[in-house]
Scaffold this motif. Structure first.
Motif, PDB file in Angstrom:
ATOM      1  N   ARG A   1      -9.423 -16.778  14.630  1.00 13.12           N
ATOM      2  CA  ARG A   1     -10.353 -16.139  13.701  1.00 13.12           C
ATOM      3  C   ARG A   1     -11.628 -16.954  13.600  1.00 13.12           C
ATOM      4  NH1 ARG A   1      -6.996 -14.201   8.349  1.00 13.12           N
ATOM      5  NH2 ARG A   1      -5.460 -12.903   9.451  1.00 13.12           N
TER       6      ARG A   1
ATOM      7  N   CYS B   1       0.804  -1.223   0.000  1.00  9.39           N
ATOM      8  CA  CYS B   1       0.000   0.000   0.000  1.00  9.39           C
ATOM      9  C   CYS B   1       0.837   1.273   0.000  1.00  9.39           C
ATOM     10  CB  CYS B   1      -0.899   0.032   1.232  1.00  9.39           C
ATOM     11  SG  CYS B   1      -2.204  -1.210   1.173  1.00  9.39           S
TER      12      CYS B   1
ATOM     13  N   PRO C   1      -3.075 -15.503  12.792  1.00  7.47           N
ATOM     14  CA  PRO C   1      -1.637 -15.423  12.563  1.00  7.47           C
ATOM     15  C   PRO C   1      -1.052 -14.027  12.805  1.00  7.47           C
ATOM     16  CG  PRO C   1      -2.824 -15.636  10.468  1.00  7.47           C
ATOM     17  CD  PRO C   1      -3.844 -15.693  11.548  1.00  7.47           C
ATOM     18  N   ASP C   2      -1.893 -13.009  12.861  1.00  8.02           N
ATOM     19  CA  ASP C   2      -1.377 -11.640  12.976  1.00  8.02           C
ATOM     20  C   ASP C   2      -1.101 -11.210  14.415  1.00  8.02           C
ATOM     21  OD1 ASP C   2      -1.403 -11.235  10.233  1.00  8.02           O
ATOM     22  OD2 ASP C   2      -3.484 -10.543  10.223  1.00  8.02           O
TER      23      ASP C   2
ATOM     24  N   GLU D   1      -5.223 -19.582   5.234  1.00  5.01           N
ATOM     25  CA  GLU D   1      -5.141 -18.177   5.637  1.00  5.01           C
ATOM     26  C   GLU D   1      -5.714 -17.271   4.550  1.00  5.01           C
ATOM     27  OE1 GLU D   1      -1.040 -17.663   6.795  1.00  5.01           O
ATOM     28  OE2 GLU D   1      -1.328 -18.803   8.643  1.00  5.01           O
TER      29      GLU D   1
ATOM     30  N   SER E   1      -0.857 -14.985   5.901  1.00  2.00           N
ATOM     31  CA  SER E   1      -0.321 -14.067   6.906  1.00  2.00           C
ATOM     32  C   SER E   1       0.861 -14.618   7.688  1.00  2.00           C
ATOM     33  CB  SER E   1      -1.418 -13.671   7.886  1.00  2.00           C
ATOM     34  OG  SER E   1      -2.543 -13.224   7.176  1.00  2.00           O
TER      35      SER E   1
ATOM     36  N   LEU F   1      -3.196  -4.539  10.043  1.00  2.00           N
ATOM     37  CA  LEU F   1      -2.994  -5.622  11.004  1.00  2.00           C
ATOM     38  C   LEU F   1      -3.536  -5.200  12.367  1.00  2.00           C
ATOM     39  CD1 LEU F   1       0.734  -6.428  10.099  1.00  2.00           C
ATOM     40  CD2 LEU F   1      -1.258  -7.802   9.487  1.00  2.00           C
TER      41      LEU F   1
ATOM     42  N   ARG G   1       4.843  -6.296   8.033  1.00  2.00           N
ATOM     43  CA  ARG G   1       3.866  -6.614   6.989  1.00  2.00           C
ATOM     44  C   ARG G   1       2.753  -5.577   6.935  1.00  2.00           C
ATOM     45  NH1 ARG G   1       0.881 -10.759   8.308  1.00  2.00           N
ATOM     46  NH2 ARG G   1       1.623 -10.829  10.443  1.00  2.00           N
ATOM     47  N   TYR G   2       2.824  -4.565   7.794  1.00  2.00           N
ATOM     48  CA  TYR G   2       1.749  -3.580   7.797  1.00  2.00           C
ATOM     49  C   TYR G   2       1.681  -2.882   6.437  1.00  2.00           C
ATOM     50  CZ  TYR G   2      -1.507  -0.086   9.482  1.00  2.00           C
ATOM     51  OH  TYR G   2      -2.627   0.696   9.659  1.00  2.00           O
ATOM     52  N   GLY G   3       0.547  -3.011   5.792  1.00  2.60           N
ATOM     53  CA  GLY G   3       0.386  -2.411   4.470  1.00  2.60           C
ATOM     54  C   GLY G   3       0.660  -3.366   3.326  1.00  2.60           C
ATOM     55  N   LEU G   4       1.039  -4.577   3.653  1.00  2.00           N
ATOM     56  CA  LEU G   4       1.159  -5.609   2.616  1.00  2.00           C
ATOM     57  C   LEU G   4      -0.177  -6.345   2.595  1.00  2.00           C
ATOM     58  CD1 LEU G   4       2.702  -7.540   0.659  1.00  2.00           C
ATOM     59  CD2 LEU G   4       3.353  -8.869   2.686  1.00  2.00           C
ATOM     60  N   VAL G   5      -0.874  -6.306   1.481  1.00  2.00           N
ATOM     61  CA  VAL G   5      -2.179  -6.954   1.426  1.00  2.00           C
ATOM     62  C   VAL G   5      -1.976  -8.449   1.632  1.00  2.00           C
ATOM     63  CG1 VAL G   5      -4.273  -7.322   0.076  1.00  2.00           C
ATOM     64  CG2 VAL G   5      -3.043  -5.144  -0.087  1.00  2.00           C
ATOM     65  N   ALA G   6      -2.651  -8.979   2.642  1.00  2.00           N
ATOM     66  CA  ALA G   6      -2.336 -10.324   3.104  1.00  2.00           C
ATOM     67  C   ALA G   6      -2.766 -11.416   2.127  1.00  2.00           C
ATOM     68  CB  ALA G   6      -3.004 -10.560   4.456  1.00  2.00           C
TER      69      ALA G   6
ATOM     70  N   GLY H   1      -4.359  -4.939   3.992  1.00  2.00           N
ATOM     71  CA  GLY H   1      -2.987  -4.703   4.436  1.00  2.00           C
ATOM     72  C   GLY H   1      -2.844  -4.293   5.890  1.00  2.00           C
TER      73      GLY H   1
ATOM     74  N   TYR I   1     -14.133 -11.834   9.196  1.00  2.00           N
ATOM     75  CA  TYR I   1     -13.856 -12.720  10.333  1.00  2.00           C
ATOM     76  C   TYR I   1     -13.801 -11.863  11.581  1.00  2.00           C
ATOM     77  CZ  TYR I   1      -8.951 -11.302   9.484  1.00  2.00           C
ATOM     78  OH  TYR I   1      -7.803 -10.585   9.276  1.00  2.00           O
TER      79      TYR I   1
ATOM     80  N   PHE J   1      -9.548 -20.750  13.201  1.00  2.00           N
ATOM     81  CA  PHE J   1      -8.131 -21.138  13.197  1.00  2.00           C
ATOM     82  C   PHE J   1      -7.335 -20.041  13.890  1.00  2.00           C
ATOM     83  CE2 PHE J   1      -5.976 -18.589   9.873  1.00  2.00           C
ATOM     84  CZ  PHE J   1      -7.061 -18.020   9.224  1.00  2.00           C
TER      85      PHE J   1
ATOM     86  N   SER K   1      -9.474 -16.911   4.485  1.00  2.00           N
ATOM     87  CA  SER K   1      -9.959 -15.979   5.503  1.00  2.00           C
ATOM     88  C   SER K   1      -9.590 -14.531   5.136  1.00  2.00           C
ATOM     89  CB  SER K   1      -9.345 -16.368   6.846  1.00  2.00           C
ATOM     90  OG  SER K   1      -9.592 -15.411   7.831  1.00  2.00           O
ATOM     91  N   ASN K   2      -8.344 -14.332   4.716  1.00  2.00           N
ATOM     92  CA  ASN K   2      -7.879 -12.978   4.381  1.00  2.00           C
ATOM     93  C   ASN K   2      -8.660 -12.347   3.236  1.00  2.00           C
ATOM     94  OD1 ASN K   2      -5.797 -12.718   6.280  1.00  2.00           O
ATOM     95  ND2 ASN K   2      -4.351 -13.830   4.988  1.00  2.00           N
TER      96      ASN K   2
ATOM     97  N   ASN L   1     -14.636 -17.130  11.153  1.00  2.00           N
ATOM     98  CA  ASN L   1     -14.960 -16.636   9.815  1.00  2.00           C
ATOM     99  C   ASN L   1     -16.457 -16.671   9.534  1.00  2.00           C
ATOM    100  OD1 ASN L   1     -12.161 -16.420   8.410  1.00  2.00           O
ATOM    101  ND2 ASN L   1     -12.114 -18.401   9.437  1.00  2.00           N
TER     102      ASN L   1
END
Lengths: 483, 471
Positions: free
Chosen positions: B78, A79, B270-271, A309, A204, B48, A196-201, B46, B90, B267, A312-313, B80
């Motif tokens: 999470r 981003c 992860p963040d 992941e 993760s 977190l 990773r803040y700002g990296l579109v997941a 992006g 989620y 699950f 979900s992301n 979902n």
């Protein structure tokens, strides 16, 4: 190999050129040559020139970072405030973030100049750059071949001298594999080394941002600038690069060779890596042979965890708040369903379905839970290797760049091409890929040095030694901005 | 009554932290739609989450107050599901390693309602339906919640009511939530089933979602008892449904059947790293825990206060703080309690005002007033003075004149003279008193006030009267 960033930095410092002039040179080259490669998916020229002006002011005031005034690119999943960030997906068409990714804001503060966003496989899912909604990027060294993926646009741009360096992301090999296919350097840092803040997941627990550069020294420089604890990323932590750097030579350095990595590897790549191993040995490195049969499990483990992941992301892309939206729908469910059906490409849908499946009740234990268990075992086994070795050496890929639109490869065959890169992500380790030779058609062959957690210094030291003293025979690309 | 009712509650309590659970946005209620949100709590690509440590601390407080074990190692998961009020698709919650587990809340009967677990999670936004359109307000998205899950130990609507009200009081006392059901800062999912008395196995349960009033919970349970026992009596089966309570009809309505139950595909998140809560941290939090409502209640009863006064007093945390400070400053326990419950409460119209207990006087001012009454100032005069104090914020010495407050122990000859007169005039009362009827002296007080005025020092007069009558 050339230290593009360092060379340009010294020219800027010596006032042989200004950042604005340099930026204009890159803009000019991109305007001329990008359409043939499709490396960039959006341009940021106007802003870049403003950033260059600011960098020139900083340079005049004695700014000391070699990155000040140097143009660069961001993968389209990182981003930048107000700049389209689409992950090469229709579903995020026209999406403009309202904030900067930490890695980008760190570079920006040092005076970096962002030329634009580079192509990728949709949501970083792929290893060819062909799943992009903008169409494939071509490998500058052979336009009939893929540049690799998912950070293929950035690798192609750096290879084609259309950017001094690029930031990519690596979830299962997405920096190292395209670096290898394009004959450049790519560093996948330790999980947590770069925010990773700002990296579109995508995945993760596997994603990492890292640099694509023309030299190891440049990669170390960029890594040093973007690494570190970020209060916005709980999984990030402080990294001291200099404390793990080795001496200038490789005398006494223990280089581990995992036998299973070479099982069934093609002759050309095998022999290219064999030569570098011999070279390292001649220069005093100690070669240690290791066996790690479980390493093959990294591939299924990777696909289960990454897809879980991702499922979900990617749930948030529903067309309600931003991104692609359909006009005709009856109910809310109908709208979301249409948005996702039309907005996502085939590979993304496949991985969302795989991921949803492995997390579903009734299947969770057999797939996801088992994969997590294997993951920690594998990580423990790999970490054990670093008790006896400083670094591991391995091929980056099983083949050199493959042809575009290759219909002969099935999905599983394509997934199998990640076999050499994914163990590093699964175990959260750092690895740097660099060219070590070429195949009979002249396409680059890459190898990777894998390090213990937060030991980027060691792999970069050994890679740098190899880059300086071992001729991999890869010619510099003819086009773009020549130094 | 053929059947025993079996009820378990999942209670969502909104925590009173200043900021949200994963970002720095304010948690304050109200505010224009979408003004209390940021890229993180609206799930922008992006971003977190960052776990607010206060949220963990509050959950530990809630756990300690309900006799829970605190898990040393805990992590987020999470959950979902797709709904427009949930911008990430989620919810970050806890699945298999909640912050607290295995506690209980004790009812007045001595019965314990066991608590299975208390976990932390984020709230969702809110959908607003207006003029045929639906709007989303994410102000509430990311506000921290704890979910307190009870075992199915509740056997009647009355027990359910008592359990919820106890939880409410406990959470307010330890300062983790205001537990305002009408504002949604406390909500319950109610699981209810029936079984023949004596049977061990549980019957099939129905779940009534998202209840936000104790009285509706009671009504819904009563309704469900009828509905389910009718089914069982007629040989039919109760199905495992999710229901909602319709306030207008007083009936429960089917939302979805078990077959349509969602698979949340939980699950590990992860963040957010796994976090530990050390015994040292728990001990530190334990040190800051206030007395709990039941402890207060027992303490006040032991002071000799009446059941009625205690039950009015102990449930308002700030009132108890005020009361205890006044006592520390010398006010007598009985009079201070009577004044709070009888006089101060009369100026606080709503529950909320009693809860906030915002007064214009300090506990020290109050204690000063009460000690004058203890020294002999007439109770009714004190009450009037207190009301003026509450209205104006003045001290008792500013409200009553020095003469009125002249409560010296020195026997004023005039007072002795009045006492003699009264004794002479009220022969019957004096005789009654002498024959052992202690309360007869009150009529002498009354007569004395008629002569000497209301501000007469009754305590001193009492001494004189008794001495004279004994002569």
């Amino acid at each position: 190999m050339k230290d593009t960033v360092f060379t340009l930095a010294s020219r800027l410092k010596e006032k042989k050129i200004s950042s604005v002039e340099l930026t204009k040179a890159y803009i000019h080259a991109i305007e001329k040559e990008n359409s043939a490669l499709n490396a960039y998916v959006s341009f940021n020229f106007e802003e870049a020139l403003k950033q260059a002006e600011e960098a020139d002011r900083m340079l005049a005031q004695g700014a000391c970072s070699p990155l000040c005034g140097i143009p660069m690119t961001l993968k389209d999943n990182i981003c930048a405030k107000g700049v389209p960030t689409t992950c090469a997906s229709r579903i995020l068409q026209d999406y403009k973030p309202v904030y900067d990714a930490t890695a980008w804001s760190k570079l920006r503060a040092l005076g970096a100049v962002m030329l634009g966003k580079t192509n990728m496989d949709e949501f970083a899912m792929g290893s060819t750059c062909e799943t992009s909604c903008y169409g494939a990027t071509k490998n500058p060294r052979d336009p009939a071949k893929v540049p690799g993926g998912s950070s293929g646009g950035g690798a192609a741009a750096v290879c084609a001298n259309l950017a001094p360096y690029a930031l990519g992301s690596d979830t299962g090999g997405s920096i190292r594999q395209p670096a290898s296919f394009c004959g450049i350097v790519g560093l996948k840092p330790t999980y947590g080394a770069v925010s990773r803040y700002g990296l579109v997941a995508y995945g993760s627990s596997l994603d990492q941002i890292g640099p694509l550069t023309t030299s190891v020294r440049d990669a170390a420089l960029v890594f040093d600038a973007i690494k570190g604890k970020d209060p916005f990323d709980d999984t990030s932590r402080a990294v001291d690069l200099s404390s793990t750097l080795l001496k200038e030579d490789v005398r006494g350095v223990k280089v581990g060779v995992i036998r299973e990595y070479f099982d069934g590897l093609g002759e050309e790549i095998s022999s290219a890596i064999g030569k570098t191993i011999a070279f390292l040995q001649e220069n005093g490195a100690e070669i240690i042979s290791l066996s790690l049969p479980e390493i093959k499990l990294a591939l299924p483990v990777y696909y289960i965890i990454a897809c879980a992941e991702a499922s979900s992301n990617l749930g948030r892309y529903d067309g309600i708040r931003y991104g692609y939206r359909v006009e005709n729908y009856t109910t809310l469910d109908d709208m979301i369903s249409k948005v996702r059906s039309e907005g996502f490409g085939k590979e993304v849908k496949r991985r969302i379905m795989l991921g949803s499946y492995v997390l579903s009740s009734g299947y969770y234990d057999a797939y996801y839970k088992k994969a997590r268990k294997l993951r920690s075992q594998l990580a423990a086994d790999l970490n054990k290797a670093f008790r006896s070795c400083d670094v591991l050496i391995a091929p980056t890929t099983a083949s050199t760049a493959f042809p575009l639109n290759n219909p002969t490869k099935s999905v599983t065959e394509t997934y199998l091409t990640d076999i050499y890169t994914v163990p590093v992500n699964v175990a959260g380790l750092p690895a740097v890929s660099l060219p070590c030779g070429k195949d009979k058609s002249g396409m680059p062959i890459g190898l990777q040095f894998i390090g213990g957690k937060f030991e980027e210094g060691k792999i970069l030291s050994v890679a740098r030694f190899l880059e300086e003293h071992f001729d991999c025979g890869i010619e510099e690309y003819e086009g773009g901005v020549r130094l | 009554m053929k059947y025993e009712m079996v009820v378990g509650l999942e209670t969502h309590v909104e925590l009173a932290t200043a900021t949200k659970i994963f970002c720095g946005c304010t948690t304050s209620f109200g505010g224009k739609p979408n003004t209390h949100c940021c890229p993180i709590c609206t799930g922008q690509p992006g971003t977190l989450p960052l776990l607010n440590k206060k949220v963990v601390e509050y959950a530990v407080r809630a756990g300690l107050a309900t006799h829970c074990e605190i898990n040393r190692v805990s992590h987020m998961d999470r959950k979902n599901y797709v709904y427009p009020d949930l911008p990430k698709a989620y919810q970050i919650s806890q699945f298999d390693e909640p912050v607290c587990k295995n506690g209980y809340v004790q009812l007045d009967s001595g019965k314990r309602i066991r608590i299975l677990r208390i976990h932390i999670e984020e709230d969702a936004g809110k959908l607003v339906h207006e003029g045929g359109c639906t709007y989303i307000d994410y102000n509430r998205g990311g506000v921290p919640l704890i979910e307190i899950v009870s075992e199915p130990d509740i056997s009647s609507p009355a027990e359910a009511k008592e359990y919820i009200e106890k939880l409410q009081l406990i959470m307010r006392f330890i300062g983790v939530s205001d537990c305002k059901m009408q504002e949604g800062s406390m909500r319950c999912d109610v699981n209810v089933s029936l079984r023949p008395f004596g049977q061990k196995e549980y019957g099939t349960r129905a779940e009534i979602k998202n209840m936000n009033s104790v009285s509706f919970i009671v009504k819904a349970l009563e309704y469900e008892y009828e509905r389910q026992s009718d089914l069982l009596d007629s040989g039919e089966k109760v199905t495992q449904d999710t229901l909602r309570y319709d306030e207008s009809t007083g009936a429960t309505v089917l939302m979805r059947r078990k077959e349509d139950a969602q698979d949340y595909r939980y699950f590990p998140e992860p963040d957010i790293l796994t976090f530990t809560i050390s015994p040292e941290q728990v001990a530190l939090i334990q040190k800051t825990m206030p007395e709990l409502p039941d402890e207060k209640k027992a303490k006040y009863l032991a002071l000799g206060l009446s059941e009625k006064v205690v039950s009015d007093l102990y449930r308002y945390k700030k009132a108890t703080d005020f009361y205890e400070e006044a006592m520390q400053r010398g006010a007598s326990s009985g009079k201070a309690a009577s004044y709070i419950v009888g006089t101060i409460y009369s100026t606080l119209a709503t529950e909320e005002e009693k809860e906030n207990f915002a007064l214009r006087i300090t506990a020290a001012d109050f204690a000063e007033l009460v000690s004058y009454v203890d020294k002999g100032l007439d109770f009714a005069v004190g009450k009037k003075a207190l009301l003026t104090m509450l209205e104006t914020g003045k001290k008792v010495t500013q409200v009553l004149s020095p003469a009125e407050l002249n409560l010296s122990d020195e026997e004023d000859p005039q007072l002795v003279a009045y006492c003699k007169e009264v004794i002479a005039e009220r022969a019957q009362a004096v005789a009654d008193f002498k024959s052992g009827r202690e309360t007869a002296i009150y009529s002498l007080y009354g007569a004395l006030k008629g002569k000497a005025g209301k501000t007469v020092n009754i305590k001193l007069a009492d001494k004189i009267l008794r001495r004279l009558m004994a002569e």
